[in-house]
Design a protein around this motif. Structure first.
Motif, PDB file in Angstrom:
ATOM      1  N   SER A 221      13.015  -2.145  21.434  1.00 44.31           N
ATOM      2  CA  SER A 221      12.383  -2.259  22.752  1.00 44.31           C
ATOM      3  C   SER A 221      13.378  -2.019  23.883  1.00 44.31           C
ATOM      4  N   GLU A 222      14.676  -2.191  23.585  1.00 41.54           N
ATOM      5  CA  GLU A 222      15.737  -1.928  24.563  1.00 41.54           C
ATOM      6  C   GLU A 222      16.246  -0.484  24.478  1.00 41.54           C
ATOM      7  N   ASN A 223      15.617   0.311  23.628  1.00 38.56           N
ATOM      8  CA  ASN A 223      16.054   1.692  23.372  1.00 38.56           C
ATOM      9  C   ASN A 223      17.488   1.743  22.843  1.00 38.56           C
ATOM     10  N   PHE A 224      17.863   0.701  22.144  1.00 41.08           N
ATOM     11  CA  PHE A 224      19.180   0.656  21.507  1.00 41.08           C
ATOM     12  C   PHE A 224      19.091   1.429  20.192  1.00 41.08           C
ATOM     13  N   PRO A 225      20.108   2.191  19.832  1.00 36.48           N
ATOM     14  CA  PRO A 225      20.054   2.990  18.600  1.00 36.48           C
ATOM     15  C   PRO A 225      20.206   2.115  17.356  1.00 36.48           C
ATOM     16  N   VAL A 226      19.085   1.698  16.797  1.00 34.15           N
ATOM     17  CA  VAL A 226      19.091   0.727  15.705  1.00 34.15           C
ATOM     18  C   VAL A 226      18.108   1.159  14.627  1.00 34.15           C
ATOM     19  N   THR A 227      18.366   0.743  13.397  1.00 32.40           N
ATOM     20  CA  THR A 227      17.420   0.956  12.314  1.00 32.40           C
ATOM     21  C   THR A 227      16.113   0.244  12.640  1.00 32.40           C
ATOM     22  N   ARG A 228      14.991   0.861  12.281  1.00 35.51           N
ATOM     23  CA  ARG A 228      13.683   0.352  12.716  1.00 35.51           C
ATOM     24  C   ARG A 228      12.797  -0.010  11.535  1.00 35.51           C
ATOM     25  N   VAL A 229      12.154  -1.172  11.661  1.00 28.81           N
ATOM     26  CA  VAL A 229      11.238  -1.629  10.620  1.00 28.81           C
ATOM     27  C   VAL A 229       9.914  -0.895  10.735  1.00 28.81           C
ATOM     28  N   ILE A 230       9.177  -0.877   9.628  1.00 25.45           N
ATOM     29  CA  ILE A 230       7.818  -0.359   9.640  1.00 25.45           C
ATOM     30  C   ILE A 230       6.946  -1.388  10.351  1.00 25.45           C
ATOM     31  N   ASP A 231       6.349  -1.014  11.465  1.00 19.76           N
ATOM     32  CA  ASP A 231       5.707  -1.991  12.342  1.00 19.76           C
ATOM     33  C   ASP A 231       4.360  -2.504  11.846  1.00 19.76           C
TER      34      ASP A 231
ATOM     35  N   GLY B 100       0.800  -1.219   0.000  1.00 20.61           N
ATOM     36  CA  GLY B 100       0.000   0.000   0.000  1.00 20.61           C
ATOM     37  C   GLY B 100       0.830   1.264   0.000  1.00 20.61           C
ATOM     38  N   LEU B 101       2.031   1.191  -0.538  1.00 18.18           N
ATOM     39  CA  LEU B 101       2.925   2.336  -0.605  1.00 18.18           C
ATOM     40  C   LEU B 101       3.140   2.737  -2.066  1.00 18.18           C
ATOM     41  N   CYS B 102       3.440   3.980  -2.264  1.00 21.02           N
ATOM     42  CA  CYS B 102       3.710   4.492  -3.604  1.00 21.02           C
ATOM     43  C   CYS B 102       5.205   4.380  -3.887  1.00 21.02           C
ATOM     44  N   GLY B 103       5.559   3.618  -4.932  1.00 19.09           N
ATOM     45  CA  GLY B 103       6.963   3.458  -5.291  1.00 19.09           C
ATOM     46  C   GLY B 103       7.417   4.355  -6.421  1.00 19.09           C
ATOM     47  N   ASP B 104       6.558   5.250  -6.894  1.00 18.26           N
ATOM     48  CA  ASP B 104       6.915   6.118  -8.017  1.00 18.26           C
ATOM     49  C   ASP B 104       8.091   7.021  -7.650  1.00 18.26           C
ATOM     50  N   GLY B 105       9.075   7.070  -8.538  1.00 17.43           N
ATOM     51  CA  GLY B 105      10.211   7.952  -8.333  1.00 17.43           C
ATOM     52  C   GLY B 105      11.204   7.484  -7.291  1.00 17.43           C
ATOM     53  N   ALA B 106      11.103   6.225  -6.857  1.00 16.31           N
ATOM     54  CA  ALA B 106      12.036   5.720  -5.837  1.00 16.31           C
ATOM     55  C   ALA B 106      13.482   5.815  -6.331  1.00 16.31           C
ATOM     56  N   GLN B 107      14.386   6.065  -5.402  1.00 18.52           N
ATOM     57  CA  GLN B 107      15.805   6.199  -5.722  1.00 18.52           C
ATOM     58  C   GLN B 107      16.572   4.969  -5.259  1.00 18.52           C
TER      59      GLN B 107
ATOM     60  N   PRO C 143       8.648   8.352   3.955  1.00 17.57           N
ATOM     61  CA  PRO C 143       9.969   8.267   4.591  1.00 17.57           C
ATOM     62  C   PRO C 143      10.328   6.812   4.894  1.00 17.57           C
ATOM     63  N   VAL C 144      10.501   6.038   3.824  1.00 18.63           N
ATOM     64  CA  VAL C 144      10.671   4.586   3.925  1.00 18.63           C
ATOM     65  C   VAL C 144      11.800   4.148   3.005  1.00 18.63           C
ATOM     66  N   VAL C 145      12.590   3.166   3.468  1.00 21.76           N
ATOM     67  CA  VAL C 145      13.600   2.502   2.658  1.00 21.76           C
ATOM     68  C   VAL C 145      13.153   1.056   2.429  1.00 21.76           C
ATOM     69  N   VAL C 146      13.201   0.621   1.181  1.00 25.67           N
ATOM     70  CA  VAL C 146      12.822  -0.743   0.805  1.00 25.67           C
ATOM     71  C   VAL C 146      14.106  -1.535   0.576  1.00 25.67           C
ATOM     72  N   ARG C 147      14.191  -2.675   1.256  1.00 23.64           N
ATOM     73  CA  ARG C 147      15.403  -3.504   1.194  1.00 23.64           C
ATOM     74  C   ARG C 147      15.042  -4.830   0.523  1.00 23.64           C
TER      75      ARG C 147
ATOM     76  N   HIS D  88      12.087   2.433   8.379  1.00 21.85           N
ATOM     77  CA  HIS D  88      11.986   3.882   8.531  1.00 21.85           C
ATOM     78  C   HIS D  88      13.239   4.546   7.962  1.00 21.85           C
ATOM     79  N   LEU D  89      13.053   5.581   7.190  1.00 29.76           N
ATOM     80  CA  LEU D  89      14.162   6.353   6.648  1.00 29.76           C
ATOM     81  C   LEU D  89      14.924   7.038   7.773  1.00 29.76           C
ATOM     82  N   ILE D  90      16.240   6.947   7.718  1.00 28.06           N
ATOM     83  CA  ILE D  90      17.105   7.678   8.647  1.00 28.06           C
ATOM     84  C   ILE D  90      17.609   8.921   7.922  1.00 28.06           C
ATOM     85  N   GLU D  91      17.220  10.066   8.412  1.00 24.85           N
ATOM     86  CA  GLU D  91      17.697  11.322   7.838  1.00 24.85           C
ATOM     87  C   GLU D  91      19.107  11.579   8.351  1.00 24.85           C
TER      88      GLU D  91
END
Length: 285
Positions: free
Chosen positions: A59-69, A9-16, A32-36, A86-89
């Motif tokens: 959940s441990e508040n560790f600084p980690v990349t986060r999935v779309i839940d 359900g996401l728009c992929g138009d113009g993805a880089q 604001p999403v990255v597709v892997r 989630h995109l990391i700016e």
């Protein structure tokens, strides 16, 4: 990518396209999403592990990349496991080796929850597949690499680690950290996350410095000081160094058809593996 986005359900138009390596990474323009995207369904289990590890560390508040839940993932699109993050700016600065040492120290101090089961570190799990699939290498290279893989497995079996097992990132180099707009250092690329000895994480930077000189003495000193250990003083380091150099060479081998520069770099690396005592002269690419 387009198929997976439609299903999510996401728009992929113009993805880089951000990166095309072990995985393809796309940044969506509309979200604001990255597709892997992984190479094949052989990587499905590692994709599942990435999602589970990200959720645990968050959940441990560790600084980690986060999935779309709110998405079921990984999903399979045209034979490829796909995950959404989630995109990391990013900020303008790059992470330091001292920050890598601190992140690894904090990671290795965590205890796994009972509900999370992780595999052991995959020492040479992809090398056989890479060697068999390579199409632009000489057959004597292929035979040499297969023989070297057998030798390394035997050497690893004989290792005696002095530390206890715990969470291991599995590909712990400074490029797998990002600094966000709030100056937080964030750990990314969780596909080789494991439950094993911490030496497997320390092996990467120690090899890069010891064999290749990719860090200055000051940078490596910052890494060691932040973590609290220099792996090069351990008797098992020569074996782990050999494993890391072998993995780096077979990873590059997959891409020899991309450019003459890549082919030349692969030739330089495998030549150095054939002569263990020769100084390494590898480009950092």
């Amino acid at each position: 990518m387009a198929l997976a986005c439609r299903r999510a359900g996401l728009c992929g138009d113009g993805a880089q396209l951000l990166r095309l390596g072990e995985n393809a990474l796309f940044r969506l323009t509309a979200h604001p999403v990255v597709v892997r995207i992984a190479r094949s369904t052989e990587y499905l289990e590692s994709g599942r592990g990435e999602v589970e590890v990200s959720r645990w560390l968050a959940s441990e508040n560790f600084p980690v990349t986060r999935v779309i839940d709110d998405l079921e993932q990984p999903m399979i699109a045209d034979g490829h496991p796909v995950t959404f993050w989630h995109l990391i700016e990013e900020s303008d600065r790059k992470p330091t080796y001292g920050e890598l040492g601190r992140v690894l120290r904090d990671l290795h101090s965590l205890s796994l929850p009972a509900a999370l089961t992780l595999p052991p570190y995959p020492v040479l799990d992809r090398t056989d597949r890479r060697i068999n699939a390579a199409v632009d290498i000489p057959e004597d290279d292929r035979a040499f690499l297969r023989k070297r893989a057998r030798e390394l497995r035997d050497r690893v079996e004989d290792l005696r680690f002095g530390s206890g097992k715990g969470p291991v990132h599995g590909d712990a180099h400074v490029q797998n950290l990002m600094v966000d707009k709030d100056d937080r250092v964030i750990l990314i690329d969780l596909e080789r996350f494991s439950y094993d000895f911490p030496e497997w994480d320390l092996m990467v930077t120690a090899t890069e410095h010891h064999s290749l000189g990719w860090q200055t003495p000051e940078q490596y000193g910052d890494f060691v000081g932040a973590y609290g250990r220099d792996l090069r003083t351990w008797s098992g380091f020569p074996t782990l160094r050999a494993v890391q150099e072998f993995n780096m060479t077979t990873w590059l081998m997959q891409n020899v058809s991309e450019s003459p520069e890549t082919a030349a770099e692969y030739a330089r690396r495998i030549s150095s593996l054939r002569n263990d005592d020769a100084p390494r002269d590898w480009n950092p690419g």
